[in-house]
Scaffold this active site. Sequence first.
Site, PDB file in Angstrom:
ATOM      1  N   GLY A  26       0.898  -1.226   0.102  1.00 17.67           N
ATOM      2  CA  GLY A  26      -0.100   0.088  -0.084  1.00 17.67           C
ATOM      3  C   GLY A  26       0.759   1.303  -0.099  1.00 17.67           C
ATOM      4  O   GLY A  26       1.728   1.606   0.838  1.00 17.67           O
ATOM      5  N   ALA A  27       0.836   1.986  -0.716  1.00 19.22           N
ATOM      6  CA  ALA A  27       1.356   3.348  -1.002  1.00 19.22           C
ATOM      7  C   ALA A  27       0.192   4.558  -0.887  1.00 19.22           C
ATOM      8  O   ALA A  27       0.573   5.586  -1.681  1.00 19.22           O
ATOM      9  CB  ALA A  27       2.057   3.467  -2.550  1.00 19.22           C
ATOM     10  N   LEU A  59      -3.982  14.227  -1.857  1.00 15.14           N
ATOM     11  CA  LEU A  59      -2.824  15.237  -1.484  1.00 15.14           C
ATOM     12  C   LEU A  59      -2.537  16.020   0.004  1.00 15.14           C
ATOM     13  O   LEU A  59      -1.503  16.392   0.203  1.00 15.14           O
ATOM     14  CB  LEU A  59      -2.600  16.313  -2.497  1.00 15.14           C
ATOM     15  CG  LEU A  59      -2.713  15.722  -4.025  1.00 15.14           C
ATOM     16  CD1 LEU A  59      -2.946  16.985  -5.000  1.00 15.14           C
ATOM     17  CD2 LEU A  59      -1.652  14.709  -4.483  1.00 15.14           C
ATOM     18  N   ASN A 120      -8.509  -1.874   2.864  1.00 16.00           N
ATOM     19  CA  ASN A 120      -9.709  -2.681   2.817  1.00 16.00           C
ATOM     20  C   ASN A 120      -9.574  -3.908   3.476  1.00 16.00           C
ATOM     21  O   ASN A 120      -8.343  -4.494   3.445  1.00 16.00           O
ATOM     22  CB  ASN A 120     -10.132  -2.800   1.497  1.00 16.00           C
ATOM     23  CG  ASN A 120      -9.181  -3.686   0.632  1.00 16.00           C
ATOM     24  OD1 ASN A 120      -9.317  -4.485   0.518  1.00 16.00           O
ATOM     25  ND2 ASN A 120      -8.265  -3.006  -0.076  1.00 16.00           N
ATOM     26  N   ARG A 121     -10.303  -4.499   3.978  1.00 15.14           N
ATOM     27  CA  ARG A 121     -10.405  -5.903   4.422  1.00 15.14           C
ATOM     28  C   ARG A 121      -9.972  -7.025   3.801  1.00 15.14           C
ATOM     29  O   ARG A 121      -9.252  -7.846   4.319  1.00 15.14           O
ATOM     30  CB  ARG A 121     -11.606  -5.943   5.404  1.00 15.14           C
ATOM     31  CG  ARG A 121     -11.562  -6.578   6.682  1.00 15.14           C
ATOM     32  CD  ARG A 121     -13.151  -6.974   7.029  1.00 15.14           C
ATOM     33  NE  ARG A 121     -13.678  -5.961   7.893  1.00 15.14           N
ATOM     34  CZ  ARG A 121     -14.844  -6.098   8.355  1.00 15.14           C
ATOM     35  NH1 ARG A 121     -15.457  -7.260   7.985  1.00 15.14           N
ATOM     36  NH2 ARG A 121     -15.670  -5.075   9.189  1.00 15.14           N
ATOM     37  N   ARG A 124      -6.286  -7.026   3.270  1.00 13.77           N
ATOM     38  CA  ARG A 124      -5.784  -7.261   4.612  1.00 13.77           C
ATOM     39  C   ARG A 124      -5.881  -8.884   4.967  1.00 13.77           C
ATOM     40  O   ARG A 124      -4.818  -9.557   5.272  1.00 13.77           O
ATOM     41  CB  ARG A 124      -6.323  -6.618   5.794  1.00 13.77           C
ATOM     42  CG  ARG A 124      -5.880  -5.305   5.802  1.00 13.77           C
ATOM     43  CD  ARG A 124      -6.486  -4.574   7.142  1.00 13.77           C
ATOM     44  NE  ARG A 124      -5.972  -3.268   7.306  1.00 13.77           N
ATOM     45  CZ  ARG A 124      -6.124  -2.144   7.001  1.00 13.77           C
ATOM     46  NH1 ARG A 124      -7.277  -2.236   6.658  1.00 13.77           N
ATOM     47  NH2 ARG A 124      -5.667  -0.867   7.380  1.00 13.77           N
ATOM     48  N   CYS A 175     -35.241  -6.138  -0.400  1.00 11.65           N
ATOM     49  CA  CYS A 175     -36.782  -5.846  -0.301  1.00 11.65           C
ATOM     50  C   CYS A 175     -36.635  -4.458   0.343  1.00 11.65           C
ATOM     51  O   CYS A 175     -37.593  -3.552  -0.118  1.00 11.65           O
ATOM     52  CB  CYS A 175     -37.632  -6.726   0.802  1.00 11.65           C
ATOM     53  SG  CYS A 175     -37.423  -8.425   0.323  1.00 11.65           S
ATOM     54  N   CYS A 441      -5.489 -19.360  11.092  1.00 14.76           N
ATOM     55  CA  CYS A 441      -4.231 -19.697  11.600  1.00 14.76           C
ATOM     56  C   CYS A 441      -4.079 -20.859  12.707  1.00 14.76           C
ATOM     57  O   CYS A 441      -3.000 -21.161  12.983  1.00 14.76           O
ATOM     58  CB  CYS A 441      -3.569 -18.490  12.151  1.00 14.76           C
ATOM     59  SG  CYS A 441      -4.136 -17.894  13.873  1.00 14.76           S
TER      60      CYS A 441
END
Lengths: 591, 341
Positions: A26-27, A59, A120-121, A124, A175, A441
């Site tokens: 991620g940047a 920015l 975002n999950r 991740r 609905c 895990c």
Amino acid sequence: MAASIAGVFENDLQQAINSSKVFVVGAGGIGCEILKNLVMSGFNDIEIIDLDTIDVSNLNRQFLFHKQHVGKSKAEVARESALSFNPTVNIKAYHDSTMSADYGVNFFKRFAVVMNALDNRMARNHVNRMCLAADVPLIESGTAGYEGQVELIKKQLTQCYECLPKAPQKTYPGCTIRNTPSEPIHCIVWSKHLFNQLFGENDPDMDVSPDTADPDAAGDAGMAALKGEANDQGNVTRVTTREWAVKSNYDPEKLFRKLFHDDIKYLLSMGNLWKNRTPPKPLVFGEVPDAVAGCSNETDAVLKDQKIWSVAECVEIFSSSCRNLYSQQQRLDLGDNLVWDKDDKDAMDFVASCANIRAYIFGIPQKSRFDIKSMAGNIIPAIATSNAIVAGLVVLKAFYVLRGQLENCQSVYLRNKPNHKNVQIVPEACLVEPNSKCYVCSPKHEVQLCVDVQSLTVKELEEQILKKGLHMVAPDVITATGTVILSSEEGETTDNYPKTLSQMGVVNGSILKADDFLQNYELNIVIVQRCLTRDGPLFEIIGSETAKPGSPEKLQPENGQTDDDDDVVHVIDGESTSNATSSIRKRKLET
Amino acid sequence: MGEMASVDITEDEAQLYDRQIRLWGLESQKRLRKARVLVIGARGFGAEVCKNIILAGVKSVTIMDHGVVDEQDFCSQFLVPRSEIGKNRAEASLERAQELNPMVEITADKEKIDDKPDSFFGNFDVVCATECTTAQFLHLDNVCRENNIKFFCGDVYGFFGYIFLDLQIQEFMEEVTTITNTHEPTGEPLAKKRKTEKTVQNTKGTETYVPLQDALDVDWTSESYAKRLKRMDPSYFVMKALLKFCDKKGRKPSPSEREKDIESLKEFVKEELTKQKIREDFVPELLLKDVFAEISPVCAIMGGITAQEIIKTVSQKERPHNNIFFFNPLKCIGYSACFGV
């Protein structure tokens, strides 16, 4: 660079920094800050990945980017800017999704430490699994507004990202969206669906027309209206919204009449829906009020976007955005679609105006474009300072990891306000052990899936449950008897998509084996039959939800913004988890 | 909330500052836009403070530093290009600082603060000083007090950092959340049925600050302070020893003198502890080992905290720390405590 000056760091750390290869995922806001800290600290070998391009709203905090970079790859511009701090450092930038098959377990194994700076999950979860599979320490981080957190994830030593359930993603029953909205968000979700119906990729789950299968409307199913429609078109088969729009050349007035008059009348004909609800009022194009109900607009104190439009203004904006989107669409290659983007003016105008018109019809308070953008775009406010602090903590933790001092890698929280002891940067007292029942895990990967096997299709199993719910990327599924239900090979099981689980022989108690080759991850899914209800969820996954009794932390799920809402969501902000607020765990912390 | 800021935010600004306006509101942004900030000392920590407040969109930032760029700057001073070694640090930082946000007026000042008349500081709403002697900090604080200027000072030494705030009297609005538990009168198990209701209210608050002199002159033998020692983190004494080190030696601890400087620092700590009748092991030696140069991640943490405090102060939103904030790297803890009141 700190590590190239003798005496700044202790020897072991200096060497570790000089020789370690590290990966930043991620940047965005946190990623830019991490990259700066790494380069200034003297790391020589850094790789960074980000799928995104730079937007002007980045920015104010993603300081490696400037105005002239808008539209360019975040990873690549971040690399260039960071190189100006130290031209001799080796940085490799990938303008790509980390979930692509190019970045498998062997890719991850090359790094001494991986640092997540994601928004975002989904991603991740994926990186969590990759690092577990590669057995590489992962430093996970996120911010939301003034808050943030940093935690180490190390196989068999600490909790993984999926050890504890996250607040469920907010979804809205079809609905409610299609027939009986009662809150602004319902109208906003409907409008985003409408955008996709008209201009985007067609998804049958995003129907916007009245839902005659609504159990609340049982008994009257709008026969009168159905009949009327059949007569109108001389044909009992209802056409899709898209087909209808194409036929009408996307004429705003015709669209308006169908969406905000005819469909509403149709809903009214489903009388049972309105026994205990305020019925909607159909609108006639050209006969809408030029005022905002129950709202006096102050003019100077707010931004242009913070003013609430009158219904007449909404109709005007609806018409013009419709025309603009139609011509945007015309310019695309045949078969291509527009993708909803909150930063596209027309797309945002369209959703804001439609949401407000629908809200007016249903007697729901209208919202400003500014607020609708927050809700539709799932914007989590983000600031430079929180990102800087969290990224600083990430790199300090990376130092400990590289020195082999994992015992010093307790989670740290940045708080909005200091706690009662005036602590704002709050360390956890100890590492938190893995959840022995974690379906990711722990040694035994198993979940129970409560679902209606009579109605759930294989396609839904893939999209909603395996991908969205269980965060797999390319799952294969077989039954205990060896029947292949789903294959990640393109096209191999497409024929199964429309079939229900029960048609595939799945019953209560069946065990499905799901396997994701990329993630090196296998999971047993035990089916528990549960009938579908009107407002109930499509499915429920019961897995590692219970932390061991006696475990020290008590989670308090946070209220606040939820994850990717229900549908195609563009999660925006570099740094913050789309679910950051919910993942920021408020615990009783020791200082 | 005092007078309303009357400047209007342009569409360009609304776009650029969108994400933060969604957090702190339009009024805060307008107040930020009127703030003139002086940052004294532009090494790594100063650079981080500058970056964050420039990004936030204050009116102007004056970067003041009479020193020249040296190799140590490249541990964390990312505003200075490597080619500028030997040049004035403030001037060398100017171009990149401006690139961060073209809407903020940025100037470099390479004079020494001792050469500035007191009236010079009247041009600013906020002064944030680093890399000074204790005497300079005290003088600046006095000048700021007289001119009603919000004063911040602090520094980063290796992995350790602190900031001191003297905002004199600071008024602000803060959101106070009250959580009330309500029990539904059903037979359901309590744990499941407990509902919490959150109410958020905007309340007015005031904090009163003491001068730096008072915060540094604490008498730890007095009853009230001696009591505090029991539960206290030792960072305060590390800060005192580091200030003394710089005052005595005319420099910060140097990586090339690592072992020698650690010894001197231990001496200064010991001196202070003895004077205050505090046991010698109150400050762990480990805390004195990593005090060299300004480490980038710690500059980021302290620069982030400091800038956020400046933003709170200027926008008069949320309660600023009162009056010293420490980052203790051994425990990875950041907290504030009030001294000298």
